[in-house]
Design a protein around this motif. Structure first.
Motif, PDB file in Angstrom:
ATOM      1  N   SER A   1     108.346  10.361  29.714  1.00  0.00           N
ATOM      2  CA  SER A   1     107.222  11.023  29.054  1.00  0.00           C
ATOM      3  C   SER A   1     106.129  11.186  30.110  1.00  0.00           C
ATOM      4  O   SER A   1     106.338  10.842  31.280  1.00  0.00           O
ATOM      5  N   THR A   2     104.983  11.730  29.711  1.00  0.00           N
ATOM      6  CA  THR A   2     103.871  11.860  30.650  1.00  0.00           C
ATOM      7  C   THR A   2     102.615  11.242  30.044  1.00  0.00           C
ATOM      8  O   THR A   2     102.483  11.162  28.818  1.00  0.00           O
ATOM      9  N   ASP A   3     101.689  10.839  30.908  1.00  0.00           N
ATOM     10  CA  ASP A   3     100.397  10.341  30.446  1.00  0.00           C
ATOM     11  C   ASP A   3      99.398  11.494  30.378  1.00  0.00           C
ATOM     12  O   ASP A   3      99.783  12.666  30.521  1.00  0.00           O
TER      13      ASP A   3
ATOM     14  N   CYS B   1     101.343  12.675  34.532  1.00  0.00           N
ATOM     15  CA  CYS B   1     102.146  11.878  35.454  1.00  0.00           C
ATOM     16  C   CYS B   1     103.293  11.214  34.704  1.00  0.00           C
ATOM     17  O   CYS B   1     103.153  10.824  33.539  1.00  0.00           O
TER      18      CYS B   1
ATOM     19  N   ARG C   1     105.998   8.856  33.128  1.00  0.00           N
ATOM     20  CA  ARG C   1     106.113   7.502  32.602  1.00  0.00           C
ATOM     21  C   ARG C   1     107.587   7.248  32.303  1.00  0.00           C
ATOM     22  O   ARG C   1     108.251   8.096  31.702  1.00  0.00           O
TER      23      ARG C   1
ATOM     24  N   SER D   1     110.592   4.734  30.744  1.00  0.00           N
ATOM     25  CA  SER D   1     111.036   3.608  29.933  1.00  0.00           C
ATOM     26  C   SER D   1     112.516   3.388  30.220  1.00  0.00           C
ATOM     27  O   SER D   1     113.361   4.197  29.820  1.00  0.00           O
TER      28      SER D   1
ATOM     29  N   ILE E   1     107.291  -0.716  30.968  1.00  0.00           N
ATOM     30  CA  ILE E   1     107.234   0.745  31.070  1.00  0.00           C
ATOM     31  C   ILE E   1     106.547   1.078  32.387  1.00  0.00           C
ATOM     32  O   ILE E   1     105.460   0.584  32.672  1.00  0.00           O
TER      33      ILE E   1
ATOM     34  N   GLN F   1     104.595   3.286  34.935  1.00  0.00           N
ATOM     35  CA  GLN F   1     103.689   4.423  35.043  1.00  0.00           C
ATOM     36  C   GLN F   1     103.619   4.863  36.500  1.00  0.00           C
ATOM     37  O   GLN F   1     103.266   4.080  37.373  1.00  0.00           O
ATOM     38  N   THR F   2     103.996   6.098  36.766  1.00  0.00           N
ATOM     39  CA  THR F   2     103.969   6.606  38.135  1.00  0.00           C
ATOM     40  C   THR F   2     102.729   7.453  38.369  1.00  0.00           C
ATOM     41  O   THR F   2     101.998   7.789  37.430  1.00  0.00           O
ATOM     42  N   ASN F   3     102.513   7.828  39.598  1.00  0.00           N
ATOM     43  CA  ASN F   3     101.475   8.791  39.955  1.00  0.00           C
ATOM     44  C   ASN F   3     102.096  10.135  40.323  1.00  0.00           C
ATOM     45  O   ASN F   3     101.492  10.921  41.057  1.00  0.00           O
TER      46      ASN F   3
END
Length: 342
Positions: free
Chosen positions: A205-207, A211, A213, A215, A223, A225-227
């Protein structure tokens, strides 16, 4: 050295090279009682560190790759990546998981130099592939990681393999130490896909920044979280747009350097990196770093490129002898910024 994981006796192994000794040492660690092993992160996006990884989760990752590539017991693989990093360790774990035969080749720019037989699977960096084009037709499934596969390298691969009628399948990987190597692959040859295909059992998914994410409970209990800025399609495919911490803000416009680098690499063979450096009027000034000797011809080619936006054209071009890289071959933008500021 050839290790047959269908019938392996660790105590009977005799290493001839330092790298073979390190592979055997990892095997001893793997088959020992502790449920975790230590992994060195690359440091390409931050400070290098040592992390503890559960063996069970590494096995889960290995199964995902083996299933995706349809690797079978008795197939032959070749390891030529440093065993300190997750990329090298996972090659061994995949061999253990699927009972493969594993050829050990010292990590170098020409790891296939002595290869004269067909193999089913290998993982390499773009630099290794660049220096092994005459041998990649021996590989049935080749995955390339550690850095993006440039347009010029894609062309060279096609020019090499098309005339040979090779059945080689080549994929670019997406992953990191925390995902225990890759969680998605994108075909580079014989077709070129735009989107990465995510492995079964992994959700993306994205934030709010768009960016990625991840799972992946079988690989990491948290979970992740990438940049990495991405565009998701059909829930299990994504296109990588660039790292948000690499985004250059020049005169209020956001510039994604990875996209510009892909464009330039279609036209010139050199390694190129776009950076933003401090500028009083623009905030950040877009500059282009080219690896190699200074060339008016290359400057002219860049000047004549049709960039989508006028502000995509670099304000300055700098040539360097060598672009800094991490030990596993990734370009280090952090060190490059330091180099050009000297």
């Amino acid at each position: 050295m050839l290790l047959d994981f269908n019938d392996l006796e660790i105590n009977n192994l005799h290493a001839e090279t330092y790298f073979e000794k390190k592979v055997i040492f990892f095997l001893e660690q793997w088959f020992s009682d502790p449920k975790t092993v230590k992994v060195q992160t690359s440091g390409s996006t931050g400070v290098p560190k040592i992390i503890e990884v559960e063996k069970e989760k590494m096995l889960n990752s290995a199964k995902m790759t083996c299933n995706f590539l349809d690797l079978k017991e008795g197939d032959t693989a070749l390891i030529c990546l440093p065993i300190e990093y997750i990329s090298g360790k996972m090659m061994v774990v995949r061999a253990i998981t699927r009972k493969l035969k594993l050829i050990i080749s010292d990590p170098s720019l020409k790891p296939l130099e002595n290869l004269n037989e067909n193999i089913d699977f290998c993982a390499m960096t773009p630099l290794q592939v660049e220096n092994s084009l005459d041998k990649i037709h021996f590989i049935k499934n080749l995955i390339i990681g550690g850095a993006a596969v440039s347009e010029s390298l894609k062309k060279k691969i096609a020019q090499t393999l098309l005339p040979s009628n090779s059945l080689t399948q080549i994929y670019e990987t997406y992953g990191m130490s925390e995902t225990l190597s890759h969680i998605a692959l994108k075909k580079t040859y014989p077709t070129q896909d735009e989107y990465f295909n995510v492995f079964d059992g992994i959700e993306i998914s994205t934030d709010e920044r768009n960016c990625l994410r991840i799972s992946a409970p079988q690989l990491n209990s948290e979970i992740l979280q990438t940049n990495d800025l991405v565009e998701i399609r059909e829930g299990n495919q994504f296109k990588f747009l660039g790292r948000i911490d690499n985004v250059i803000n020049s005169g209020g416009a956001k510039i994604f350097p990875e996209q510009l680098e892909a464009l330039v690499k279609k036209e010139i063979p050199n390694e190129v990196i776009f950076l933003g450096i401090k500028d009083e009027s623009l905030g950040q000034k877009l500059i282009l770093i080219i690896e190699g000797f200074e060339s008016e011809n290359l400057k002219s080619q860049i000047s004549n490129l049709k960039f989508e936006k006028s502000f995509h054209k670099p304000k300055e071009i700098i040539f360097v002898d060598k672009i800094p890289r991490t030990p596993n071959g990734k370009v280090s933008r952090i060190e490059l910024k330091k180099l050009i500021s000297i």
